[in-house]
Design an enzyme around this catalytic site. Structure first.
Site, short mmCIF file in Angstrom:
data_model
loop_
_atom_site.label_atom_id
_atom_site.label_comp_id
_atom_site.label_asym_id
_atom_site.label_seq_id
_atom_site.Cartn_x
_atom_site.Cartn_y
_atom_site.Cartn_z
N HIS A 9 -0.91 7.71 -11.15
CA HIS A 9 -1.53 7.60 -9.83
C HIS A 9 -1.08 8.74 -8.92
O HIS A 9 -0.03 9.35 -9.13
CB HIS A 9 -1.20 6.25 -9.18
CG HIS A 9 0.27 6.05 -8.94
ND1 HIS A 9 0.93 6.61 -7.87
CD2 HIS A 9 1.19 5.35 -9.63
CE1 HIS A 9 2.20 6.26 -7.92
NE2 HIS A 9 2.39 5.50 -8.99
N GLU A 86 3.13 -0.10 -13.93
CA GLU A 86 4.46 0.47 -14.17
C GLU A 86 5.42 -0.68 -14.48
O GLU A 86 5.08 -1.85 -14.33
CB GLU A 86 4.95 1.21 -12.92
CG GLU A 86 4.21 2.49 -12.65
CD GLU A 86 4.78 3.25 -11.46
OE1 GLU A 86 6.02 3.33 -11.32
OE2 GLU A 86 3.97 3.78 -10.68
#
Length: 153
Positions: A9, A86
């Site tokens: 990201h 994550e």
């Protein structure tokens, strides 16, 4: 044979403020948005078949920006899923990053993250984060890889 592109990201406010951010979510900064646009343009002629993203807003927003530039943008399906998040850092989430890494590494002789990341395997550090979480909710390496591998299946 298929080619898979893995993209992290864009920069978020937690990144900017050097805070631990696993499952905690904050918006993209202007720099993060611009970086996603730049990458989208660079990959615009790669005919993606599908786009799979973490379900966290920062990743989904990055994905949407990249896909909007793609040659297949109109027919491309975006699939958000928690499988590609994550690592979950539990109690360490939101802490100053260096402080959190120190909490994980200091019982093992590391006072700075730079030394720890040079000398230790990432899975060892994942397990140390779990050990450092007083609630025991941070993901271990095994928990992380099981979740991620389920996403690839």
């Amino acid at each position: 044979m298929k080619t898979i592109y893995l993209v992290r990201h864009g920069e978020t406010y937690m990144n900017l403020y050097t805070k631990m951010q696993g499952w905690s979510d904050t918006p993209l900064t202007e720099r993060g948005i611009e970086g996603a646009k730049k990458l989208g343009k660079a990959l615009s002629n790669v005919p993606f078949d599908i786009a799979i993203t973490s379900d966290l807003k920062r990743a989904s927003d990055t994905c949407k920006i990249i896909v909007s530039e793609n040659v297949n943008a109109k027919k491309l399906k975006i699939i958000p899923t928690p499988y590609f998040r994550e690592q979950f850092y539990g109690y360490l989430e939101g802490l100053d990053s260096e402080m959190a890494w120190r909490m994980a590494g200091s019982p093992h002789g590391y006072q700075h993250s730079d030394d720890m990341f040079v000398n230790e395997k990432i899975d060892t550090i994942r397990n140390w984060c779990k050990d450092a979480d007083p609630f025991g909710q941070a993901e271990s390496a095994k928990e992380y890889w099981t979740r991620l591998n389920n996403g690839f299946k």
